[in-house]
Design a protein around this motif. Sequence first.
Motif, PDB file in Angstrom:
ATOM      1  N   ASP A 116       8.811   8.589  -5.047  1.00 23.06           N
ATOM      2  CA  ASP A 116       9.391   8.989  -3.503  1.00 23.06           C
ATOM      3  C   ASP A 116       9.534   7.766  -2.964  1.00 23.06           C
ATOM      4  OD1 ASP A 116       8.042  12.045  -4.164  1.00 23.06           O
ATOM      5  OD2 ASP A 116       9.730  11.969  -2.820  1.00 23.06           O
ATOM      6  N   TRP A 117      10.580   7.494  -2.231  1.00 26.04           N
ATOM      7  CA  TRP A 117      10.690   6.676  -1.100  1.00 26.04           C
ATOM      8  C   TRP A 117      11.160   7.478   0.059  1.00 26.04           C
ATOM      9  CZ3 TRP A 117      14.978   6.006   2.237  1.00 26.04           C
ATOM     10  CH2 TRP A 117      14.941   4.937   2.832  1.00 26.04           C
ATOM     11  N   TYR A 118      10.414   6.710   1.002  1.00 27.21           N
ATOM     12  CA  TYR A 118      10.412   7.286   2.543  1.00 27.21           C
ATOM     13  C   TYR A 118      10.641   6.277   3.621  1.00 27.21           C
ATOM     14  CZ  TYR A 118       5.589   5.997   2.782  1.00 27.21           C
ATOM     15  OH  TYR A 118       4.554   5.303   2.996  1.00 27.21           O
ATOM     16  N   ARG A 119      11.026   6.636   4.680  1.00 28.18           N
ATOM     17  CA  ARG A 119      11.196   6.041   5.715  1.00 28.18           C
ATOM     18  C   ARG A 119      11.042   6.735   6.969  1.00 28.18           C
ATOM     19  NH1 ARG A 119      14.893   4.805   9.981  1.00 28.18           N
ATOM     20  NH2 ARG A 119      15.174   2.636  10.410  1.00 28.18           N
ATOM     21  N   LYS A 120      10.120   6.901   7.711  1.00 30.65           N
ATOM     22  CA  LYS A 120       9.957   7.542   8.968  1.00 30.65           C
ATOM     23  C   LYS A 120       9.627   6.988  10.119  1.00 30.65           C
ATOM     24  CE  LYS A 120       4.849   8.842   8.342  1.00 30.65           C
ATOM     25  NZ  LYS A 120       3.941   9.990   8.359  1.00 30.65           N
ATOM     26  N   GLN A 121      10.173   7.301  11.244  1.00 32.67           N
ATOM     27  CA  GLN A 121       9.960   6.336  12.345  1.00 32.67           C
ATOM     28  C   GLN A 121       9.809   7.461  13.477  1.00 32.67           C
ATOM     29  OE1 GLN A 121      12.678   3.593  12.781  1.00 32.67           O
ATOM     30  NE2 GLN A 121      13.207   3.664  14.946  1.00 32.67           N
ATOM     31  N   SER A 122       8.567   6.999  14.162  1.00 34.44           N
ATOM     32  CA  SER A 122       8.132   7.701  15.221  1.00 34.44           C
ATOM     33  C   SER A 122       8.532   7.154  16.716  1.00 34.44           C
ATOM     34  CB  SER A 122       6.352   7.667  15.244  1.00 34.44           C
ATOM     35  OG  SER A 122       5.946   8.309  14.256  1.00 34.44           O
ATOM     36  N   GLU A 123       9.436   8.219  17.456  1.00 30.96           N
ATOM     37  CA  GLU A 123      10.025   7.624  18.620  1.00 30.96           C
ATOM     38  C   GLU A 123       9.264   8.210  19.594  1.00 30.96           C
ATOM     39  OE1 GLU A 123      13.724   6.133  18.489  1.00 30.96           O
ATOM     40  OE2 GLU A 123      13.868   6.367  16.640  1.00 30.96           O
ATOM     41  N   GLU A 124       9.237   7.678  21.181  1.00 31.44           N
ATOM     42  CA  GLU A 124       8.854   8.233  22.123  1.00 31.44           C
ATOM     43  C   GLU A 124       7.522   8.585  21.955  1.00 31.44           C
ATOM     44  OE1 GLU A 124      11.765  10.608  24.143  1.00 31.44           O
ATOM     45  OE2 GLU A 124      12.143   8.462  24.504  1.00 31.44           O
ATOM     46  N   MET A 125       6.698   7.663  21.461  1.00 35.08           N
ATOM     47  CA  MET A 125       5.540   7.819  20.813  1.00 35.08           C
ATOM     48  C   MET A 125       4.622   7.991  22.190  1.00 35.08           C
ATOM     49  SD  MET A 125       3.689   5.547  18.119  1.00 35.08           S
ATOM     50  CE  MET A 125       3.777   4.212  19.241  1.00 35.08           C
ATOM     51  N   LEU A 126       3.779   9.154  22.182  1.00 36.60           N
ATOM     52  CA  LEU A 126       2.923   9.609  23.164  1.00 36.60           C
ATOM     53  C   LEU A 126       1.775   8.592  23.119  1.00 36.60           C
ATOM     54  CD1 LEU A 126       2.773  13.577  22.686  1.00 36.60           C
ATOM     55  CD2 LEU A 126       3.423  12.110  24.854  1.00 36.60           C
ATOM     56  N   MET A 127       1.557   8.012  24.276  1.00 32.20           N
ATOM     57  CA  MET A 127       0.204   6.846  24.350  1.00 32.20           C
ATOM     58  C   MET A 127       0.183   6.670  25.771  1.00 32.20           C
ATOM     59  SD  MET A 127       2.059   3.674  22.941  1.00 32.20           S
ATOM     60  CE  MET A 127       0.937   2.180  23.724  1.00 32.20           C
ATOM     61  N   ARG A 128      -1.165   6.189  25.937  1.00 37.05           N
ATOM     62  CA  ARG A 128      -1.312   5.907  27.453  1.00 37.05           C
ATOM     63  C   ARG A 128      -0.559   4.342  27.611  1.00 37.05           C
ATOM     64  NH1 ARG A 128      -4.101   8.652  30.517  1.00 37.05           N
ATOM     65  NH2 ARG A 128      -5.971  10.030  29.578  1.00 37.05           N
ATOM     66  N   LEU A 129       0.032   4.068  28.637  1.00 33.16           N
ATOM     67  CA  LEU A 129       0.543   2.789  28.990  1.00 33.16           C
ATOM     68  C   LEU A 129      -0.497   1.653  28.835  1.00 33.16           C
ATOM     69  CD1 LEU A 129       3.241   1.783  29.877  1.00 33.16           C
ATOM     70  CD2 LEU A 129       2.450   1.729  31.959  1.00 33.16           C
ATOM     71  N   GLN A 130       0.000   0.640  28.040  1.00 32.97           N
ATOM     72  CA  GLN A 130      -0.950  -0.363  27.834  1.00 32.97           C
ATOM     73  C   GLN A 130      -1.135  -1.392  29.121  1.00 32.97           C
ATOM     74  OE1 GLN A 130      -2.827  -1.157  24.852  1.00 32.97           O
ATOM     75  NE2 GLN A 130      -2.541   1.165  25.066  1.00 32.97           N
ATOM     76  N   VAL A 131      -1.865  -1.760  29.775  1.00 37.42           N
ATOM     77  CA  VAL A 131      -1.659  -2.723  30.971  1.00 37.42           C
ATOM     78  C   VAL A 131      -2.708  -3.498  30.946  1.00 37.42           C
ATOM     79  CG1 VAL A 131      -0.732  -0.632  32.403  1.00 37.42           C
ATOM     80  CG2 VAL A 131      -3.204  -0.952  32.355  1.00 37.42           C
ATOM     81  N   PRO A 132      -2.767  -4.693  31.616  1.00 39.05           N
ATOM     82  CA  PRO A 132      -3.580  -5.751  31.781  1.00 39.05           C
ATOM     83  C   PRO A 132      -4.580  -5.314  32.643  1.00 39.05           C
ATOM     84  CG  PRO A 132      -1.234  -6.532  32.338  1.00 39.05           C
ATOM     85  CD  PRO A 132      -1.138  -5.274  32.314  1.00 39.05           C
ATOM     86  N   ILE A 133      -5.725  -6.166  32.763  1.00 35.94           N
ATOM     87  CA  ILE A 133      -6.876  -5.586  33.396  1.00 35.94           C
ATOM     88  C   ILE A 133      -6.594  -5.809  34.973  1.00 35.94           C
ATOM     89  CG2 ILE A 133      -9.068  -6.576  34.248  1.00 35.94           C
ATOM     90  CD1 ILE A 133      -9.745  -7.303  31.377  1.00 35.94           C
ATOM     91  N   TYR A 134      -5.723  -6.626  35.436  1.00 34.94           N
ATOM     92  CA  TYR A 134      -5.421  -6.529  36.733  1.00 34.94           C
ATOM     93  C   TYR A 134      -4.594  -5.625  37.218  1.00 34.94           C
ATOM     94  CZ  TYR A 134      -0.983  -8.964  35.297  1.00 34.94           C
ATOM     95  OH  TYR A 134       0.030  -9.379  34.441  1.00 34.94           O
ATOM     96  N   MET A 135      -4.241  -4.750  36.417  1.00 35.10           N
ATOM     97  CA  MET A 135      -3.670  -3.287  36.871  1.00 35.10           C
ATOM     98  C   MET A 135      -4.715  -2.283  37.421  1.00 35.10           C
ATOM     99  SD  MET A 135      -0.499  -4.139  37.549  1.00 35.10           S
ATOM    100  CE  MET A 135      -0.191  -2.114  37.896  1.00 35.10           C
ATOM    101  N   GLY A 136      -5.881  -2.626  36.975  1.00 35.39           N
ATOM    102  CA  GLY A 136      -6.914  -1.637  37.477  1.00 35.39           C
ATOM    103  C   GLY A 136      -7.266  -0.495  36.844  1.00 35.39           C
ATOM    104  N   SER A 137      -6.483  -0.418  35.444  1.00 38.72           N
ATOM    105  CA  SER A 137      -6.743   0.823  34.619  1.00 38.72           C
ATOM    106  C   SER A 137      -7.407   0.470  33.184  1.00 38.72           C
ATOM    107  CB  SER A 137      -5.436   1.678  34.560  1.00 38.72           C
ATOM    108  OG  SER A 137      -4.900   1.818  35.662  1.00 38.72           O
ATOM    109  N   SER A 138      -8.010  -0.767  33.172  1.00 38.11           N
ATOM    110  CA  SER A 138      -8.287  -1.087  31.934  1.00 38.11           C
ATOM    111  C   SER A 138      -9.205  -0.216  31.076  1.00 38.11           C
ATOM    112  CB  SER A 138      -8.974  -2.560  32.081  1.00 38.11           C
ATOM    113  OG  SER A 138      -9.529  -3.090  30.889  1.00 38.11           O
ATOM    114  N   GLU A 139      -9.052  -0.370  29.851  1.00 37.96           N
ATOM    115  CA  GLU A 139      -9.724   0.334  29.036  1.00 37.96           C
ATOM    116  C   GLU A 139     -11.454  -0.031  29.007  1.00 37.96           C
ATOM    117  OE1 GLU A 139      -8.363   1.368  24.828  1.00 37.96           O
ATOM    118  OE2 GLU A 139      -6.508   0.634  25.749  1.00 37.96           O
TER     119      GLU A 139
END
Lengths: 587, 1078
Positions: free
Chosen positions: B708-731
């Motif tokens: 089997d060969w496949y190609r799958k692409q997830s779009e509009e992926m659900l995630m929290r926005l990745q932000v730098p520390i200075y945006m105050g929401s750091s993980e």
Amino acid sequence: MKFNIFKFSLFALALSFGLTSCDDFLDRPAEDSYNEENYYQTDAQCIAGVGYLYSSPWYDLQRGYFMIGEMLSGNIFQSNNAYVSFTVNGSDQNLKLAAASMWSVIAHANTVYNSIKGAPESVSTAARNTSMGECLTWKAMAYFYLVRTFGEIPIIHDNAASLAAGDYNSVTKVKIADVYDYIILTLEKARTLLPKSNSAGRIDYYGATGLLAKVYLNRAGVTGSLNAGDMAKAAQYAKEVIDESGRSLMPNYEDIFRLQNNTCEESLIAWRWTANGNVWTAQNSLQCDLGMQGFDEFGDTWGDWTCPTVDLQEAFGIKLLEQQPDAWINNVDTRLKGTMMLPGFFYSYFWQDKGGFDYLRFQFDTSYNSGAAGEVKPGTGSNIVKHLYGNANDHVAGIGHSAAYMYNSLATHLLRLSDVYLTYAEAMTGTSGSTSDASAIDAFYAVRSRAIKNYERPATVTWNDIWKERRLEFAFEGDRWYDFVRVSYYNPDFCIKELENQKRNQFWNLTDLYKNYYETGSWTVTNQGYDENTSAPNVQMLMKKNQDTGKLMFQLPFATEDVTTNPNMATSADGVHVDVYATYSYD
Amino acid sequence: MTLLGYSPVTYAAGGSSPLPNEVQQAKKITGTVSDAMGPVIGASVVIKGTSTGVATDFDGNFTMQAKPGQTLVISYIGYLNKEVKVTAGQQHYNITIEEDKQMLDEVVVVGYGTMKKSDISGASVSLGENAVKGSIITSLDQSLQGRAAGVTAVSTSGAPGSSSAIRVRGTATINANAEPLYVIDGVIVQSGGQSGAAYGLGDALGNGSVSTISPLSTIDPADIVSMEILKDASATAIYGAQGANGVVLITTKHGKSGEAKFSYNGMVAWNHQGKRLDMMDLRQYAQFYNNLVSQGELQANANLADPSILGKGTNWQDAVFQTAMQHSHQISAQGGTDKVQYYVSAGYMSQEGTIIGSKFDRLSVRANIDAQLKSWLKLGVNATFSDTNDDLKLADSDEGLINYSLTTIPSIPIYNIDGSYSSISQEGYTNPNPIALAMLDEIKLNRKKLTGNIFFEVTPIKDLVWHAELGYDISSSKGDRWKPTVNLGTWTRDDNYASVQKNSSTFWQLKNYITYSRTFGKHSATAMVGQECWKSRYDYNNVANTSLPSNEVHNPQLGDGTPQIGVGYGSSSMASFFTRWTYSYDSRYNLTYTYRYDGSSNFGPDKRWAGFHSVAGSWRFSNEKFIESWAGKVLSNGKLRIGWGQTGNSSIGGYAWGVSVSAINTALGKSYRPNNIANKSVQWESQEQWNVGLDLGFLNDRINLTVDWYRKQSEEMLMRLQVPIYMGSSEISNGSSRLAPPYGNYGTIRNMGVEIALNTHPLVGKFQWDSEFQISFNKNKLVSLGDSDTPLQGYGQWSDVVSLTHVGESLFSFYGYVTDGVYTSQEDIEMSPKPVKYPANGGFAKGTTVWIGDTKYKDLNGDGIIDEKDQTNIGSPMPKYTFGWTNTFRWNNFDLSIFINGSYGNKVANYLKMKLTHMNSAWTNQLVDVMDCTRLEPIDASKDYSAGVDRGDGQLVYNWYDDPTNVKITNPGAGMPRASIQDPNDNDRWSDRYIENGSYIRLKNVTLGYTFPKKMLRYIGLESLRVYANLQNLWTITDYSGYDPEIGVSTASVNVMGLDNGRYPSPTTYSFGVNVSF
């Protein structure tokens, strides 16, 4: 048979489709908590909505608070600590947490400010203004810490808007003077919103004004030399607080740091922690890092080796290896005992259920302290007193509820009235380096004579007097490094020299000396000595040349990953000028 | 291959009717029935036109009375009937039967129905009972490893009953939940929470969003008959919004009509952790310490001054690992009439962990009943109840037992002379005795679960079936934490702590689907339409308190402290409509179309509904006349499959689109804080997948190849926005203070790969050999992160970045510095690119600036400065391929199965090694390797320092080791930098020094079994008896220097895989078992 099938089918179909057809089935907002839409509807909700800004978002700064503020500045010693040896870098965990905490305060303050600003008419103007003013003061406080810690920093005026705009990865640092302008803009707005008097523990108009005075004092050197205008502003605002707030100093210095005085008049702005509720980040954990093992019952203290420097001891006039215990036990400055523990010290307000706390006995008597190691753990022979509440019983006695593992309720004062006094006195020295203005001398005298009962009112006060006084008055309160930072703006050589000449190392063989003193009462120095071998740190490792003044000034690096993402945050990257008043407003 | 113990229905009449007269002339005949692979057990041999018949025995033999001229009809399911005439002169008959190619293979379970395997156009793999039985497992997901092409299974921990990270065709989302959807008998498995925090265990099992607790460990693997893994979108699209990570359909055992048949399966096993890391013993530690003293790093310690008089000290590894016992028992009964069949079972298993104090046990019962109530109405009831208990220990992470046991120095005893636990505190270092920690603190989890369904199948008219089903999952759990008072001298805890959290959840799903299938001529078609909805409701309450009067009773109500109460509840729901249309012409051309329309409560009012299509076709070219004529002798099966489809993902939890405001106690009274920044327009993550597959069978399917060969692409992926520390929401901020960035549809991920499965039967006949080999190649790429350029960050423990995924790169690559030897002299430092700790004023100091013997890092961007910008991708945790190879040999009554699996091309980050070679403290034990670290000595030992020497910036120094001009390296080429307590150059920073090759080949399982001959068993009243011995994880070939190269996902941070921070190693298991039926 057909009839049965028909009936059965109809029943099942009705059951299943009936359930899915209605839209309500899929509408499920949070059920066990409020949400943005149904909160901020009443005065009480708005007021409660800012209460957490006094604690939780600041929690991650607790370590940075004393490491940056007190280790770099030479007040706290801990061997092999990057803050003691000036080897802090951008991957330092405590530095990153400190930064995350300060920026988090800004994000929270911006968000809550906007929510309350947009609250419905049902919220009264008074409650709305007060809450918004508190948000802005905390935001200003966070920027004030940031600009002094990291130098040039970006300005995030509205987090949600920045996220929506999507340009947050390419923002630039802003020049230090402009950041100060932004802080002033923010505090000026807060002053128009805050009431002259707020409920206990909360920031009022005078808190914001006192902070503003301090901000002006810091800004005064930004151009590379002291600015008389800023000094005058600082004096003006400080004077307003001194004359009009109606607040006064706590008569006895050590009382300021007791649980029962969490909200005393002297405390203008403080972190208001609580152990009541056990929500992580709402509590004070400083006793864990600064208290000795076995100091409380929770097994959560490990601060034996985090101790006052020899240099700070000497600033109080104490020379352990050259004096007799009498020199410190009967020291005239009551702040000494309220700052550090020394052999022979006894604290009636700690371990009240055991008759009080005896520092020496704690180390040697296993019937008194089961974990007594029979050795002197701190390299400098003393331990920290401030930020300690005592044991479980002391906590209940002080505030009525219990402490827990890494939880206590002691407030951390960030702006005390005595700071405003000394700010006033310093501002009045202007650019000349001394003052004989009566009100300035009054302010200085009020602070010093509280600690030293027989201290005589001087005729003049020099900048150097205040510089030294600030160290003694605010030792371990997270502020000393920032004194160096603001002076480095215009006089870096003074700072480098002072820091390099500090006694930042430890003593050898104190155990024998202390043990003998504990057992015989005789203080006999034999093979004890100060570590002269460890060389002075290279303090310039944490300095950068200011792009405008050409002078070296202190700044800590941005977190490595922020630099990776946005090269504009690199240590080598310079900030840009922003016309703050034209760009930002709170209207 | 034939199936053991299958009885065709035609056997039922055997020998029960009175003998007809003709039999008087009958004679005894014997025969052997076999197929291409050997004897067929249980084939029915019936005399045509009579009800007389027998079944073949274990060796394919039969004996019966028959008259010459009569015809024997040999039938066996899946095979063409064969007729043989009885002749007068022949007494023995060797009969070979052939597979029925029209019904090539079994009927397989697909979502909402079943299909003939030959008609399937999508990509899926079946795992039979043997795959589950072949390993000693406590949790079902563990059996997926190496067994199915395209499925990567890596166990998260070697703890009993722990979870595996299952990825179907690569990681397709960076949401915390990338696990496939599990469906047991049609009911979606409710995980009950992945993290320890979800069970009220706080951070006791780590801070990450996943833990080692497995939702599948509540199921007894012995109840499973098969698993079907749906991989491509044409197979999973029928699960629409829940199918993006693949779907695992699990079928449990059902009864067959006939006399009751009882079975007992029992097993006993020993788990053993053999490997030890080579840590310094007390003598070596003393030498290491003294070396530090000689370099001016530490003060001399009289106790350690003479290593030769010291013993070996404490071996903390030996103390923390144990040989652990495991046993399991299951009894079942099955049987029934033509109308009603049942299967009931009860099982118990108990397993200790190889880390002291860890344990798992499970009690489970199951009842499955099928009943034909009326000719048009069928009823099915499946129900299972399980009760599991975990004694958990935090093994990995900085505060885990593995870490503590390795870093605790050998000079500390485990016990004091009086038998109590010892403890130690040294400067800047307080160590909770790891053994005391393991044995005193408790982390317990009890889970109870009642799951199952009840369904009706109504056939109002011919060919039309209406399936109506109610599924349920009622779960509760109780998480206990207990921390007793401890008084170990320097390590004391004067206050105890007890916490209890009870969770309960109720999940129900209701579904209806109507299937109409019709065959007319060479055409066959099926249409299915259906509806499903489910609702899940949870609540929890937590009570905790301190200061309990004694350590005997752990009830928080007894505490004297301030009681803490936590209560929460909520619900989520989904409503769906779906349809599937299949059409097949002459079993040559097959076409399938599916569509599902899903609405989820996880999204805002405007974004709730979404539709998912898929279409797939297949061409069975081996049935074409022109191929058959050309290759018919060799090619027994040939099918080309092409499919395309969409699926979705909605697993972001409830109300992520809005801002919830939660309560927090403060000193200023109860306060309320927003938890996140809102994004009302967050919507479904969608995935598109292409699949091209080829099935080939040769020589009557002795060789089967599937590619089997496949190609799958997830779009509009659900995630929290990745932000730098200075945006105050750091993980890195504490969760309870963090203003989380919004959830949104930000990223795109692409996975592409090839899967090959080759199943062959190289030897048939008396000695049989079956071989199943599968290999999976997958490449993944983060295609975009929407507007954000912030790379995905993964943390090692707290806030230290260890992995960074930039757009355009493979996911979760490790990120750090590249080492380039060590600085050999002051000139070397001066001539090399400048590290951050290079003193601009020329004042080199061994404690505060870069120094001789420090690690040199590569200046990758060539700017002459070594700083953050010189970090790079230092290896990917993603394997280039993974494989599994099962070999089964049978000879007489012996069977031997050997299962080998492996992984190639993945890197492992040995985080533990970073801590075991940092050499910046004398109070943490280190690997023996550090004794070969770079050592320094004076160039001129006689240089006079009595008056002090300028170190370069005017400061005077008084020792050779502080004088940069008089220091050289004793042992050039040591690789490891100097030992430095201050470590100003940050020699233990995250670099390629800790990245190791994680490839391995493992002899995963060897099972040797013996099945007793039926003849023998009859005397003792047994129907079958098999005994076996199994060896699991017997040996592993790997370059990895840690315990176990199989690491899995991080329990500390999302976006991290393959990071070993003391992962609980998977043990070697020796087991013996017995299967009896009677």
